[in-house]
Design an enzyme around this catalytic site. Structure first.
Site, PDB file in Angstrom:
ATOM      1  N   LYS A   1       0.662  -1.079   0.093  1.00 48.87           N
ATOM      2  CA  LYS A   1       0.206  -0.363  -0.120  1.00 48.87           C
ATOM      3  C   LYS A   1       0.834   1.839   0.128  1.00 48.87           C
ATOM      4  O   LYS A   1       2.192   0.966   0.276  1.00 48.87           O
ATOM      5  CB  LYS A   1      -0.551  -0.081   1.278  1.00 48.87           C
ATOM      6  CG  LYS A   1      -1.864   0.875   1.273  1.00 48.87           C
ATOM      7  CD  LYS A   1      -2.962   0.835   2.339  1.00 48.87           C
ATOM      8  CE  LYS A   1      -3.715   2.068   2.552  1.00 48.87           C
ATOM      9  NZ  LYS A   1      -4.683   1.999   3.811  1.00 48.87           N
TER      10      LYS A   1
ATOM     11  N   SER B   1      -9.792   1.857   2.898  1.00 52.39           N
ATOM     12  CA  SER B   1      -8.674   2.527   1.735  1.00 52.39           C
ATOM     13  C   SER B   1      -7.845   2.017   1.033  1.00 52.39           C
ATOM     14  O   SER B   1      -6.867   2.446   0.508  1.00 52.39           O
ATOM     15  CB  SER B   1      -7.585   4.091   2.966  1.00 52.39           C
ATOM     16  OG  SER B   1      -7.327   3.506   3.795  1.00 52.39           O
TER      17      SER B   1
ATOM     18  N   SER C   1      -9.921  -0.551   6.888  1.00 56.76           N
ATOM     19  CA  SER C   1      -9.460  -0.352   5.209  1.00 56.76           C
ATOM     20  C   SER C   1      -8.368  -1.431   4.838  1.00 56.76           C
ATOM     21  O   SER C   1      -7.938  -1.830   3.471  1.00 56.76           O
ATOM     22  CB  SER C   1      -8.747   0.874   5.301  1.00 56.76           C
ATOM     23  OG  SER C   1      -9.470   2.228   5.313  1.00 56.76           O
TER      24      SER C   1
HETATM   25  N1  GLN Z   1     -13.750   4.643   6.223  1.00 55.99           N
HETATM   26  C1  GLN Z   1     -12.887   4.888   7.603  1.00 55.99           C
HETATM   27  C2  GLN Z   1     -12.094   5.937   7.659  1.00 55.99           C
HETATM   28  O1  GLN Z   1     -12.588   6.992   6.252  1.00 55.99           O
HETATM   29  C3  GLN Z   1     -11.726   3.810   7.785  1.00 55.99           C
HETATM   30  C4  GLN Z   1     -10.261   4.090   6.726  1.00 55.99           C
HETATM   31  C5  GLN Z   1      -9.348   3.003   7.110  1.00 55.99           C
HETATM   32  O2  GLN Z   1      -9.445   1.971   7.808  1.00 55.99           O
HETATM   33  N2  GLN Z   1      -8.473   3.670   7.086  1.00 55.99           N
HETATM   34  O3  GLN Z   1     -11.710   6.465   8.292  1.00 55.99           O
END
Ligand code: GLN
Length: 491
Positions: free
Chosen positions: A76, A151, A175
């Site tokens: 990532k 994400s 995410s």
């Molecule tokens: N969707 C959540 C956010 O926008 C979690 C994102 C994540 O786990 N990085 O913060």
């Protein structure tokens, strides 16, 4: 060969059936064929990957048996990678070549993995659809008009489409698990502190945790073996006796006590997903598990608490991006203040700015008690809900997401997007480990089942997930990819 799991590839490499150079070449060819459409990678490291593969083949010839020797991985794009572009999906880092490797990257390398490239993600990991990326959204390989989740959407799409053998991701509120669910693969968020966060570009430091996205629970165990462990560069990483996560994969589930949270099977859950999860639970019962309903009374507060705590931490973490030392700097600033302001205004996207503002507000003197302190109290209540539940059950099971992958551009307002994480977010607040495994399909789109265990009981999760994968084949299903050329032929 590229569709195989890490465990299978290890055998093929060890037996000489294939070399790492051949395997790496095969993934690079597939990336060349499909990445335009899937947008899973931000950076592809063709030359260095082939060089690493060549070295892996040499090491093998010399007798090396490193656990991931010669196996191609994608990281990532918020893991710092020495000498390689590291963007965190943001314009503000569009030119940032990291001078060092994240601990996770270093460990993968030391285990012999070959780095294919860096994957697409929501900007600074803020999002559930990959649509907030400065590099455009990645696409879901099962249906390119749908999001891959976020994400870690690029990592999930890359694994699902066989553009790599395995990938890393991070999970602050879902995410790893949510994109794994949307793309039909396996993804685990370990307990907070299990894996070093050093060299991960921080979003919300008390919630962020790295983990693998891969093709099976067995692979997740193999990868966790490499990633886990205390690191003196991260004071929140925890020193625990070394554990082989593959050791208990084959333990029987006879007598396993499963809790089904009533709040996770309530209004808002897609009927097809509910049916798939109930069928999956029945499979586990057939393996000897018993099931009872449990109560997580503060579930509905978790999202609100998260969206105070995560932005608060993000507002502090992102203050370092100021246009001075690295990253994007605006053109022709008139003075220092103008440079700060415009570099940040032009460098950050909308969702990131929204969160910096919310976080700064929540932490400001007059509002700290009303928002931040209250959110921390809720966090404690959520943690206690789970502690109480684990007095009665060994694992908690439910859907990973309320719906299957949604359409690109279909969710326009932030709050609706925030609700996508309804089943995943509480685990980050509580620091608990959770895994998402494929458990069926709804309208041709994968369904994910989330399995949760108590702190540092990843071995239990992996055991349950592996036993489930031994009697089901959802995790082996593959999307049919069509690239531009094949679409043209069909037309
Ligand atoms: N969707 C959540 C956010 O926008 C979690 C994102 C994540 O786990 N990085 O913060």
């Amino acid at each position: 060969m590229i569709e195989k799991t890490v465990a299978e590839l290890s055998e093929a490499l060890a037996s000489g059936e294939i070399t790492s150079v051949e395997l790496t070449r095969a993934y690079l060819d597939r990336i060349a064929l499909h990445n335009t459409e899937l947008n899973a990678y931000i950076t592809v490291c063709e030359e260095s990957a082939l060089e690493q593969a060549r070295i892996a083949d040499e090491q093998r010839a010399a007798g090396s048996t490193l656990p991931l020797l010669g196996i191609p991985i994608a990281h990532k794009d918020l893991f710092c990678t020495k000498g390689v572009l590291t963007t965190s999906g943001s314009k503000i880092l569009h030119n940032f070549i990291s001078p060092y490797d994240a601990t996770v990257v270093e460990r993968m390398q030391a285990a012999g993995a070959v780095m294919l490239g860096k994957t697409n993600m929501d900007e600074f990991a803020m999002g559930s659809s990959n649509e907030s990326s400065y590099y455009g959204a990645a696409r879901n390989p099962w249906n390119v008009d749908k999001v891959p989740g976020g994400s870690s959407g690029g990592s999930a799409a890359a694994v699902a489409a066989d553009l790599c053998a395995m990938a890393t991701g991070t999970d602050t509120g879902g995410s790893i698990r949510q994109p794994a669910a949307f793309c039909g693969i396996t993804g685990i968020k370990p307990s907070y502190g299990r894996i070093s966060r050093w060299g991960m570009i921080a979003y919300a430091s008390s919630l962020d945790q790295a983990g693998p996205l891969c093709k099976s629970a067995e692979d997740a165990a193999l990868l966790l073996n490499v990633m886990a462990g205390v690191d003196d560069k991260d004071s929140t990483s925890i020193s625990l006796p070394e554990e082989d996560f593959t050791a208990s994969l084959n333990e029987s589930l006879e007598g396993l006590k499963i809790g089904l949270p009533k709040q996770h099977f309530a209004e808002g859950l897609d009927a097809g997903i509910e049916a798939a999860i109930r069928n999956a639970v029945a499979e586990l019962e057939a393996l000897g598990a018993t099931v009872k309903e449990i109560d997580l009374p503060n579930s509905d507060l978790a999202i609100s608490a998260y969206y105070v705590i995560a932005p608060a931490e993000a507002s502090a973490n992102l203050s370092r991006f100021d246009g001075v030392r690295y990253g994007y700097r605006c053109e022709n600033p008139v003075d220092l203040e103008d440079m700060y302001k415009r570099s940040r205004s032009e460098g950050f996207g909308d969702e990131v700015k929204r969160r910096i503002m919310v976080g700064t507000y929540a932490l400001s003197a007059g509002f700290y008690d009303a928002y931040y302190r209250k959110a921390q109290k809720i966090r404690r209540l959520v943690k206690e809900d789970y502690a109480r539940a684990f007095e009665e059950v060994d694992v908690i099971i439910g859907p990973t997401t309320p719906s299957p992958a949604f359409g690109l551009d279909s969710i326009k307002d932030s709050v609706t997007m925030y609700l996508e994480d309804i089943y995943t977010i509480a685990l980050n607040l509580a620091g608990l480990p959770g895994i998402s495994v494929p458990a069926g399909f709804v309208d041709g789109l994968p369904v994910g089942m989330q399995i949760v265990a108590t702190d540092f009981a990843e071995a239990k999760l992996l055991n349950v997930a592996h036993q489930f994968q031994k009697v089901t084949d959802w995790h082996m299903r593959k999307p049919i990819l069509r690239n531009a050329a094949s679409q043209q032929r069909e037309a």
